[in-house]
Write an enzyme that holds these catalytic residues in place. Structure first.
Site, PDB file in Angstrom:
ATOM      1  N   PRO A  54       3.895   5.079  -4.612  1.00 35.35           N
ATOM      2  CG  PRO A  54       2.456   4.469  -3.038  1.00 35.35           C
ATOM      3  CD  PRO A  54       2.723   5.376  -4.245  1.00 35.35           C
ATOM      4  CB  CYS A  55       6.119   0.678  -7.126  1.00 33.06           C
ATOM      5  SG  CYS A  55       7.929   1.331  -7.289  1.00 33.06           S
ATOM      6  CG  HIS A  56       7.271   1.534  -1.054  1.00 29.82           C
ATOM      7  ND1 HIS A  56       7.169   2.866  -1.665  1.00 29.82           N
ATOM      8  CD2 HIS A  56       6.937   1.738   0.261  1.00 29.82           C
ATOM      9  CE1 HIS A  56       6.523   3.747  -0.809  1.00 29.82           C
ATOM     10  NE2 HIS A  56       6.353   2.645   0.459  1.00 29.82           N
TER      11      HIS A  56
END
Length: 241
Positions: free
Chosen positions: A211-213
């Site tokens: 989850p780089c978001h």
């Protein structure tokens, strides 16, 4: 030489004209005017009358042919199976090696997603297999709707040691929370490497799963997102709900 997908020379020639990545390693194309053998996806454009087909590289070499320097058919290639599925944030492409998920990307157009897959993995056999990946594709649909959910999916992300450390740290961020690049740099024991961390986030091969978001600027503002800032905003909003 028999194969259910490429059962005869007409089918093999059609695959060669289409530069079919799924045909790589299934058969080899010998071009007798140049004395080389190639993959079906080779960028060369031989005339049909000059082409013979071979089941193996050994057969082609036994016929006196050498490996093409353009497509390098002598390199062993892994197989990546791929498929796409419609989610509430657009299309998701999933590609899997024998070991696990290698790539998950988001977009709006199948051909664009496929072209990106082929560009990333120039030396892999790329095989469409949406039916075989049905469980993975459904998991992605569910994960986009519920990014706080952690599906049990095998991962085969490939990268440098720093990249893999960053991606592992990203997967430890709880849903509903955000961190900065500096936070991740400190978490992996490289407090001054925030720029390298940002680059690793940008190179993340597994959208939503890694989850780089959840990484934002130090002032709390949204930073960039390879698959679109609007998708990032939507994912964070779903986690906050």
């Amino acid at each position: 030489m028999t194969d259910p997908i490429y059962p005869n020379d007409d089918a093999r020639w059609a695959a060669a004209r289409a530069k079919d990545r799924a045909a790589e390693g299934v058969f080899y194309m010998g071009v007798h005017t140049t004395g080389v053998y190639c993959l079906a996806s080779c960028g060369g454009r031989p005339l049909r009358k000059n082409v013979r087909f071979y089941a193996t590289r050994e057969d082609a070499r036994a016929a006196g042919l050498r490996a093409c320097l353009r497509c390098k058919p002598d390199i062993n290639r892994e197989t990546l199976r791929w498929g796409t599925v419609e989610t509430t944030l657009g299309l998701a492409l999933v590609a899997r090696s024998d070991a696990g998920l290698r790539l998950v990307t988001l977009g709006d157009d199948v051909e664009t997603l496929k072209a990106d897959l082929e560009k990333r993995f120039k030396h892999a056999r790329i095989v469409p297999d949406a039916d075989g990946l049905a469980a993975d594709l459904k998991a992605m649909v569910d994960l986009v709707d519920r990014p706080d959910h952690r599906p049990s999916l095998p991962i085969d992300d490939q990268g440098t040691e720093l990249q893999k450390a960053v991606w592992a740290a990203l997967r430890e961020i709880p849903a509903g929370e955000t961190v900065s690049y500096g936070d991740i740099a400190r978490a992996i024991g490289r407090p001054s490497a925030f720029r390298a961390v940002a680059q690793a986030c940008g190179a993340n091969p597994l959208a939503v799963i890694t989850p780089c978001h959840r990484v934002v600027r130090s002032d709390g503002g949204l930073s960039g997102y390879r698959w679109g800032v609007e998708r990032k905003r939507a994912l964070l909003a779903r986690e906050a709900a």
